[in-house]
Motif scaffolding. Structure first.
Motif, PDB file in Angstrom:
ATOM      1  N   ALA A   9      -2.360  -0.615  -7.966  1.00  0.00           N
ATOM      2  CA  ALA A   9      -2.250   0.818  -8.253  1.00  0.00           C
ATOM      3  C   ALA A   9      -2.169   1.066  -9.754  1.00  0.00           C
ATOM      4  O   ALA A   9      -2.783   2.008 -10.271  1.00  0.00           O
ATOM      5  CB  ALA A   9      -1.025   1.400  -7.555  1.00  0.00           C
ATOM      6  N   ILE A  38      -2.773   9.050  -7.795  1.00  0.00           N
ATOM      7  CA  ILE A  38      -3.113   7.840  -7.039  1.00  0.00           C
ATOM      8  C   ILE A  38      -2.164   7.651  -5.865  1.00  0.00           C
ATOM      9  O   ILE A  38      -2.587   7.336  -4.744  1.00  0.00           O
ATOM     10  CB  ILE A  38      -3.107   6.608  -7.961  1.00  0.00           C
ATOM     11  CG1 ILE A  38      -4.312   6.660  -8.910  1.00  0.00           C
ATOM     12  CG2 ILE A  38      -3.137   5.308  -7.152  1.00  0.00           C
ATOM     13  CD1 ILE A  38      -4.387   5.521  -9.888  1.00  0.00           C
ATOM     14  N   LEU A  53       0.810  -1.219   0.000  1.00  0.00           N
ATOM     15  CA  LEU A  53       0.000   0.000   0.000  1.00  0.00           C
ATOM     16  C   LEU A  53       0.842   1.266   0.000  1.00  0.00           C
ATOM     17  O   LEU A  53       0.318   2.359  -0.191  1.00  0.00           O
ATOM     18  CB  LEU A  53      -0.905   0.022   1.248  1.00  0.00           C
ATOM     19  CG  LEU A  53      -1.717  -1.230   1.560  1.00  0.00           C
ATOM     20  CD1 LEU A  53      -2.418  -1.061   2.892  1.00  0.00           C
ATOM     21  CD2 LEU A  53      -2.709  -1.504   0.448  1.00  0.00           C
ATOM     22  N   ALA A  82      -3.055   7.496  -1.989  1.00  0.00           N
ATOM     23  CA  ALA A  82      -2.775   6.200  -1.354  1.00  0.00           C
ATOM     24  C   ALA A  82      -1.945   6.352  -0.092  1.00  0.00           C
ATOM     25  O   ALA A  82      -1.944   5.454   0.764  1.00  0.00           O
ATOM     26  CB  ALA A  82      -2.054   5.283  -2.339  1.00  0.00           C
ATOM     27  N   MET A 120       3.896   0.573  -5.466  1.00  0.00           N
ATOM     28  CA  MET A 120       2.894  -0.269  -4.818  1.00  0.00           C
ATOM     29  C   MET A 120       2.689  -1.543  -5.636  1.00  0.00           C
ATOM     30  O   MET A 120       3.378  -1.793  -6.624  1.00  0.00           O
ATOM     31  CB  MET A 120       1.594   0.510  -4.664  1.00  0.00           C
ATOM     32  CG  MET A 120       1.721   1.709  -3.734  1.00  0.00           C
ATOM     33  SD  MET A 120       0.207   2.673  -3.602  1.00  0.00           S
ATOM     34  CE  MET A 120       0.224   3.567  -5.132  1.00  0.00           C
TER      35      MET A 120
END
Length: 391
Positions: free
Chosen positions: A274, A288, A265, A292, A270
């Motif tokens: 993702a 993103i 994560l 995240a 990632m």
């Protein structure tokens, strides 16, 4: 039993396949390879790697059978790449050879996934393929009109919605390149730098190794989105330290597993999810990773405080001071985090993730050159980093 000479040959083939596959992905960043060629090479070489690596070396028959399956999968993928234009033109009316190749490839993908990911994934795939066959007999909303065998195989083998679809393209581009980046970061010593930072910051605290395991996994997760690799890299050092201060072995393993799982994560690098999100939603990868960061930090805070409460409850002592790295040793390794900084800055500057990873790899190689005086050792490190996809 298989002879050591035969096993040595298979190890060399496995090494060559991994190095060649990594080079294909690096070349694709600079000189874009046609997507159907890239996907066919990616999957074909992975078949060879999977069946070479997971062959049962206790039986000559088993290893020969695995070799045949690997070569068969590679040959079918080459057939797809070479005849792609013709295959697309006859997608709705595939030939007998297309159907045979497609059926074999589907079975091989299911078998290979069972060997690598586990039986659960293979069972899920079989259930969904079974639904395509049998859905025409189901009543109500669960049913569909039914599809012929040739259409099912043609759809899964030829079209971009099947095996050679967007998910394989994602694996052959972003995921492969970031996997190589993680290997080069490990070669330049970044993983040791993460562990030193974690131990130095928590070593004097009660139950410091357990807290260090969480921090080290969090830091290593920034450069490698694989929970398994995270456990192997940080766990080999933190688990013995946790056991050394009185933490039960199963608890030490659980702490490392929970912390390493969060590595998937942690931005900027990632797991596959993702990249899939960026591809499907059209949201830039740079956005993103920013969003995240919030759930990733919350996750690690939860694990950290859970471990902290366990340590207090069982009154776990601090680690031996002799095992805590000095401030000089920690600062000496800080420059090894430069490749990660390069990747992060380039992504935030709106460069593509692949280009960002590529320049991160070049930075890591430069650090390996500076830290490796022996030319032979340098090339060994480069080779071992390139073979990471196979191992």
């Amino acid at each position: 039993m298989v002879s050591s000479k035969t096993l040595g040959f298979y190890a060399k083939v496995l090494l060559a396949a991994g190095v060649f596959l990594s080079l294909v992905h690096l070349v694709n960043i600079v000189y874009v390879i046609p997507s159907h060629i890239l996907r066919s090479l990616h999957l074909g070489l992975l078949f060879i790697i999977v069946y070479m690596k997971f062959a049962d070396d206790s039986s000559t028959k088993a290893i020969i059978f695995s070799t045949i399956k690997g070569l068969l999968g590679f040959s079918i993928c080459l057939y797809y790449g070479i005849t792609f234009d013709e295959l697309v033109m006859r997608a709705v009316a595939p030939t007998s050879l297309d159907l045979i190749c497609g059926a074999i490839l589907i079975l091989l993908v299911i078998d290979a996934s069972a060997r690598t990911v586990g039986l659960g994934m293979a069972v899920v795939a079989i259930c969904f393929i079974g639904y395509i066959f049998l859905g025409g007999y189901l009543p109500g909303e669960l049913g569909h009109r039914g599809y012929s065998l040739s259409r099912i195989i043609g759809h899964l083998f030829i079209t971009s919605n099947g095996i050679f679809g967007s998910m394989l393209q994602m694996s052959a581009t972003y995921i492969a390149v970031f996997t190589i980046l993680g290997a080069y970061l490990e070669s330049c010593g970044a993983s040791d730098a993460f562990i030193n930072i974690a131990l130095k910051s928590t070593g004097k605290l009660q139950g410091g190794p357990a807290l260090a395991a969480v921090i080290a996994s969090c830091l290593f997760g920034t450069v490698n989105g694989s929970a398994v690799v995270n456990v192997i890299t940080t766990g080999t050092f933190t688990i013995p330290l946790m056991k050394g201060v009185g933490i039960a072995p199963h608890v030490a393993g659980a702490v490392e597993a929970a912390a390493s799982t969060g590595g998937q994560l942690m931005p900027p690098v990632m797991g596959a999810g993702a990249f899939i999100m960026a591809d499907i939603t059209g949201i830039p990868y740079s956005q993103i990773i920013i969003h995240a960061a919030i759930p990733a930090i919350i996750y690690f805070l939860g694990v950290f405080f859970g471990v902290f409460l366990y340590i207090k409850r069982d009154n776990i002592p601090p680690v031996d001071p002799s095992k805590i790295p000095s401030t000089e040793a920690m600062l000496k390794g800080m420059h090894l985090l430069l490749p990660l900084l390069v990747v992060l800055v380039m992504i935030l500057m709106k460069y593509s993730p692949m280009y960002s990873a590529f320049y991160g790899i070049l930075t890591a190689i430069a650090l390996v050159v500076l830290n490796t005086k022996n030319v032979y050792k340098f090339f060994v490190k480069m080779r071992d980093s390139l073979r990471t996809i196979a191992f």
